[in-house]
Design an enzyme around this catalytic site. Structure first.
Site, PDB file in Angstrom:
ATOM      1  CB  CYS A  22      -9.878   5.451  -0.218  1.00 21.03           C
ATOM      2  SG  CYS A  22      -8.391   6.099   0.577  1.00 21.03           S
ATOM      3  CG  ASP A  52      -1.857   1.215   1.227  1.00 15.38           C
ATOM      4  OD1 ASP A  52      -2.340   1.590   0.141  1.00 15.38           O
ATOM      5  OD2 ASP A  52      -2.096   1.803   2.299  1.00 15.38           O
ATOM      6  CB  SER A  53       0.268   4.736  -0.927  1.00 15.31           C
ATOM      7  OG  SER A  53      -0.994   4.865  -0.308  1.00 15.31           O
ATOM      8  CG  HIS A  74      -6.298   6.255   4.589  1.00 23.55           C
ATOM      9  ND1 HIS A  74      -5.536   5.570   3.668  1.00 23.55           N
ATOM     10  CD2 HIS A  74      -5.423   6.929   5.382  1.00 23.55           C
ATOM     11  CE1 HIS A  74      -4.258   5.819   3.890  1.00 23.55           C
ATOM     12  NE2 HIS A  74      -4.161   6.640   4.920  1.00 23.55           N
ATOM     13  CB  CYS A 121      -2.666   1.036  -2.713  1.00 25.43           C
ATOM     14  SG  CYS A 121      -2.778   2.782  -3.087  1.00 25.43           S
ATOM     15  CD  GLU A 166      -1.787   8.827   6.587  1.00 23.67           C
ATOM     16  OE1 GLU A 166      -0.702   9.052   7.108  1.00 23.67           O
ATOM     17  OE2 GLU A 166      -2.083   7.744   6.047  1.00 23.67           O
TER      18      GLU A 166
HETATM   19  N1  DGL Z   1      -3.896   3.924  -0.299  1.00 26.79           N
HETATM   20  C1  DGL Z   1      -4.590   4.970  -1.027  1.00 26.79           C
HETATM   21  C2  DGL Z   1      -5.851   4.378  -1.651  1.00 26.79           C
HETATM   22  O1  DGL Z   1      -6.369   3.369  -1.231  1.00 26.79           O
HETATM   23  C3  DGL Z   1      -4.958   6.150  -0.131  1.00 26.79           C
HETATM   24  C4  DGL Z   1      -3.752   6.941   0.336  1.00 26.79           C
HETATM   25  C5  DGL Z   1      -2.992   7.629  -0.796  1.00 26.79           C
HETATM   26  O2  DGL Z   1      -3.547   8.537  -1.459  1.00 26.79           O
HETATM   27  O3  DGL Z   1      -1.851   7.231  -1.021  1.00 26.79           O
HETATM   28  O4  DGL Z   1      -6.343   4.944  -2.608  1.00 26.79           O
END
Ligand code: DGL
Length: 289
Positions: free
Chosen positions: A203, A23-24, A205, A86, A169
């Site tokens: 997403c 993931d990011s 989050h 992600c 976050e």
């Molecule tokens: N992990 C990203 C997503 O699921 C969200 C966080 C980011 O923008 O890197 O889209």
């Protein structure tokens, strides 16, 4: 190309299975959380590309470059199969990652779309089911969810919610400011898609603010079924494991190894919220710019 590939043949000898999860940042830990009980006989390697987060506000080229280097890192660490947890990386770079790696790769968009279908009233051409997708700006611009949902006979409306990732976050998952921001996003989205029946969290989050989303929907008198793709992705991964690794060696002591590209301390602190259990040892890795 679909979200899983058949690039490997089932191995003839059994060896322990290692699943890479990328993931990011921390959000993909919600997917790891769903994977751990469902596929317990595996080692896991998780990479959060926290130094380059957020992906969701960047261009396709940059997202693909970051995502491919992250995926290659997990392959080098021994991943036999890769889960792109992600949404943004799946939406913008799935094919790039699949082409770069010689292992099965699965993303979150297709499982999420199938979960929305499973939750929908039986759609017909005359009465399609309407799904609202909340996601990052890059995911929305890609229309990956619209394509996946339309292919299943569902109508889609996508809404970019760029303020939600920073709020989560910050740990403001239960905060009046987050409720206010959600109210603006949801009111705008539902004004342009009043027939919405299902809300898909597109997403990583957003599962953390699902209670706030329910609360906000109740406050604007528009309750909806909420779908989170983490569980659906875990189930799709289990099917992919059965297909490609039907006979993995039994692991007596499965391990989970965490890597992050920025602050270990922050990963431990925030990651625990996403994983639902303490994240203790985290390894710092430099993947460049
Ligand atoms: N992990 C990203 C997503 O699921 C969200 C966080 C980011 O923008 O890197 O889209």
């Amino acid at each position: 190309m679909t979200e899983s590939t058949n690039q490997t043949q089932p191995p003839t000898t059994t060896k322990p299975l290692t699943i890479g999860v990328f993931d990011s940042g921390f959000g993909g830990l919600t997917v790891l959380r769903a994977l751990l009980p469902l596929i317990p006989n595996a080692h896991y390697i998780y990479l959060g590309d926290t130094a380059r987060l957020p992906y969701g506000s960047k261009s396709r080229e940059t997202i693909a470059r970051y995502a491919v280097s992250s995926a290659k890192f997990l392959h080098e660490q021994g991943a036999d199969l890769l889960v792109i947890a992600c949404n943004t990386a799946t939406a913008l770079a799935l094919e790039d990652i699949q082409q770069a790696l010689p292992i099965p790769v699965i993303g979150v968009v297709q499982p999420g779309a199938h979960a929305a279908l499973a939750a929908s009233t039986q759609p017909t051409p005359d009465a399609p089911h309407h799904v609202l997708v909340l996601a990052t700006a890059a995911t929305v611009q890609s229309h990956a969810y619209t394509h996946a949902l339309n292919a299943l006979g569902l109508e889609a409306c996508e809404k970019a919610c760029p303020l939600l990732v920073p709020l989560v976050e910050e740990g403001w998952t239960n905060h009046p400011v987050t409720d206010d921001v959600l109210k603006i996003y949801l009111t705008e989205a539902l004004a342009s898609a009043p027939a919405t029946q299902t809300l898909l969290l597109g997403c990583t989050h957003y599962p953390l603010i699902e209670p706030a989303i329910h609360r906000t929907l109740a406050s604007i008198n528009h309750p909806l079924t909420i779908i989170d793709s983490a569980a659906a992705t875990a189930r799709a991964t289990a099917a992919l494991v059965t297909e490609h690794f039907p006979n993995p060696a039994t692991i007596d002591h499965p391990t989970t190894t965490f890597y992050a590209t920025d602050s270990i301390e922050k990963f431990q602190r925030l990651g625990s919220n996403f994983l639902g259990q303490p994240v203790t040892e985290v390894n710092l890795v430099d993947l460049g710019g």
